[in-house]
Write a protein that holds these residues in place. Structure first.
Motif, short mmCIF file in Angstrom:
data_model
loop_
_atom_site.label_atom_id
_atom_site.label_comp_id
_atom_site.label_asym_id
_atom_site.label_seq_id
_atom_site.Cartn_x
_atom_site.Cartn_y
_atom_site.Cartn_z
N ILE A 67 0.87 -1.18 0.00
CA ILE A 67 0.00 0.00 0.00
C ILE A 67 0.90 1.23 0.00
O ILE A 67 1.81 1.34 0.84
N ALA A 68 0.70 2.14 -0.93
CA ALA A 68 1.43 3.41 -0.94
C ALA A 68 0.77 4.35 0.06
O ALA A 68 -0.40 4.71 -0.10
N TYR A 69 1.50 4.72 1.11
CA TYR A 69 0.94 5.48 2.23
C TYR A 69 1.55 6.88 2.27
O TYR A 69 2.69 7.05 2.69
N PHE A 70 0.79 7.86 1.83
CA PHE A 70 1.22 9.26 1.93
C PHE A 70 0.91 9.72 3.35
O PHE A 70 -0.22 10.03 3.69
N GLN A 71 1.95 9.78 4.17
CA GLN A 71 1.78 9.80 5.62
C GLN A 71 1.83 11.18 6.25
O GLN A 71 0.98 11.52 7.07
N ASN A 72 2.84 11.97 5.93
CA ASN A 72 3.07 13.16 6.76
C ASN A 72 2.42 14.42 6.20
O ASN A 72 2.17 14.54 5.00
N PHE A 73 2.15 15.34 7.10
CA PHE A 73 1.48 16.61 6.80
C PHE A 73 0.10 16.35 6.17
O PHE A 73 -0.54 15.35 6.49
N THR A 74 -0.36 17.23 5.28
CA THR A 74 -1.73 17.17 4.77
C THR A 74 -1.69 16.91 3.28
O THR A 74 -1.41 17.81 2.48
N ASN A 75 -2.00 15.69 2.88
CA ASN A 75 -1.75 15.24 1.52
C ASN A 75 -2.88 15.53 0.54
O ASN A 75 -2.84 15.07 -0.61
N THR A 76 -3.88 16.31 0.97
CA THR A 76 -4.88 16.83 0.04
C THR A 76 -4.93 18.35 0.11
O THR A 76 -5.95 18.96 -0.18
N TYR A 77 -3.82 18.95 0.47
CA TYR A 77 -3.73 20.40 0.61
C TYR A 77 -2.70 20.93 -0.38
O TYR A 77 -1.54 20.54 -0.34
N GLY A 78 -3.16 21.80 -1.28
CA GLY A 78 -2.24 22.36 -2.25
C GLY A 78 -2.70 22.13 -3.67
O GLY A 78 -3.90 22.06 -3.96
N ASN A 79 -1.75 21.97 -4.57
CA ASN A 79 -2.03 21.85 -5.99
C ASN A 79 -2.58 20.46 -6.32
O ASN A 79 -1.92 19.44 -6.11
N VAL A 80 -3.80 20.43 -6.87
CA VAL A 80 -4.47 19.15 -7.13
C VAL A 80 -3.76 18.38 -8.24
O VAL A 80 -3.70 17.14 -8.20
N GLU A 81 -3.21 19.07 -9.22
CA GLU A 81 -2.50 18.38 -10.29
C GLU A 81 -1.24 17.69 -9.75
O GLU A 81 -0.89 16.58 -10.19
N LYS A 82 -0.59 18.33 -8.80
CA LYS A 82 0.57 17.70 -8.15
C LYS A 82 0.13 16.41 -7.43
O LYS A 82 0.80 15.38 -7.52
N MET A 83 -1.01 16.50 -6.73
CA MET A 83 -1.53 15.30 -6.07
C MET A 83 -1.79 14.19 -7.07
O MET A 83 -1.42 13.04 -6.86
N ARG A 84 -2.47 14.56 -8.16
CA ARG A 84 -2.81 13.57 -9.17
C ARG A 84 -1.55 12.86 -9.68
O ARG A 84 -1.51 11.62 -9.77
N GLN A 85 -0.53 13.62 -10.01
CA GLN A 85 0.70 13.03 -10.55
C GLN A 85 1.34 12.08 -9.54
O GLN A 85 1.77 10.97 -9.89
N MET A 86 1.39 12.50 -8.28
CA MET A 86 2.03 11.67 -7.25
C MET A 86 1.23 10.41 -6.96
O MET A 86 1.78 9.31 -6.87
#
Length: 307
Positions: free
Chosen positions: A86-105
């Protein structure tokens, strides 16, 4: 395959039943920040949060997401064992900021070999419509869970820890995720000053009511270089909860919890050298074995007090 003989619905067994193999969470650092850190709400963060934003087990020095996954696989895998991840995006707030950056990651992570799911840690006040649409898309193609830092339902506690939003706002975020059918995990903490057993059971009653898929419970541990440590020392507050106190509280919480909710964690998971106190928090295995022993010796089960 031999499964864990727990008296509660533990995560490891849950995944072994679904995937018929060991599933390992790989902690990843997406380079996000938090509205409680960047000045949108505060610069201090939550008072217990370390400089790593609860990402002590992530390694952003490994590079981009692909390289971090490769690093964590090498670190956490065991030769000869059948595994997936399972890829676990753990620290800080992983739905805060640029949505395109989230999508790519997020897509970079789930497209890696043997990644069967995605777990995203975030805040309930950071779920705008464009983020919800992305999560809905991901939920259609991978095993998605979203982890929300609930901490407590006690409003005085939420003000004390400087979370930056009230429980009503948290509840709105939960209901948004529920509407999309996204599996949600509540992360709660036991041991805040001025809280007691009634508060801990109130947390469980709320979780039972709101269709959570999973729960994380851990004791309050106080790390070096946090405002919470400064607060305790400035006000000469003693950390008095013992390991046995904590174990008995957790057992009562489990007994009141709906039996189908998946237990993702029952103790803290900080880096020992960073923990100022309590000392017993550094021995995770001893805490878990104490909880298991109480459950077994008294023939307790998760949900046996649930109604």
């Amino acid at each position: 395959m031999e499964l864990n003989k727990k008296r509660y619905r533990d995560l490891d067994t849950y995944y072994k039943i679904i995937y018929n193999k060991k599933i390992i969470k790989l902690p990843l650092d997406g380079g996000f920040t938090c509205p409680n850190r960047d000045g949108s709400l505060s610069f201090k963060g939550c008072i217990y949060c370390s400089d790593d934003g609860a990402g002590e087990w992530t390694y952003n020095s490994a590079g981009d997401i692909k390289n971090q996954i490769a690093f964590q696989k090498k670190k956490l895998s065991k030769p000869g064992r059948e595994e997936a991840y399972i890829a676990y995006f753990q620290n800080f707030t992983n739905t805060y900021g640029n949505v395109e950056k989230m999508r790519q990651m997020f897509f970079a992570a789930i497209n890696e070999p043997d990644i069967v799911g995605l777990s995203i840690a975030t805040r309930a006040d950071c779920l705008p419509n464009e983020v919800l649409n992305l999560l809905d898309e991901l939920n259609q193609i991978t095993d998605l869970t979203v982890e929300l830092g609930m901490q407590s339902v006690n409003e005085k506690t939420l003000e004390f820890i400087n979370r930056g939003y009230d429980h009503k706002t948290f509840d709105k975020g939960v209901q948004k995720l529920n509407k999309f059918g996204i599996k949600t995990i509540a992360h709660i903490i036991v041991g805040f000053p001025d809280e007691n057993e009634d508060d801990y059971i109130n947390n469980i009653l709320y979780i039972n009511e709101r269709n959570f898929w999973g729960i994380k419970i851990h004791n309050l541990y106080i790390e070096n270089n946090t405002y919470l440590k400064y607060y305790y020392e400035k006000n000469n507050i003693k950390y008095t909860m013992s390991k046995d106190d904590y174990a008995h509280i957790v057992v009562k919480m489990l007994r009141n919890l709906k039996p189908d909710i998946v237990i993702n964690r029952l103790t803290g998971d900080g880096i020992n050298d960073n923990i100022a106190y309590p000392g017993w928090s550094k021995n995770k295995a001893a805490v878990l074995s104490t909880i298991d022993k109480i459950m077994k010796n008294n023939i307790y089960r998760q949900g046996d007090l649930f109604s």
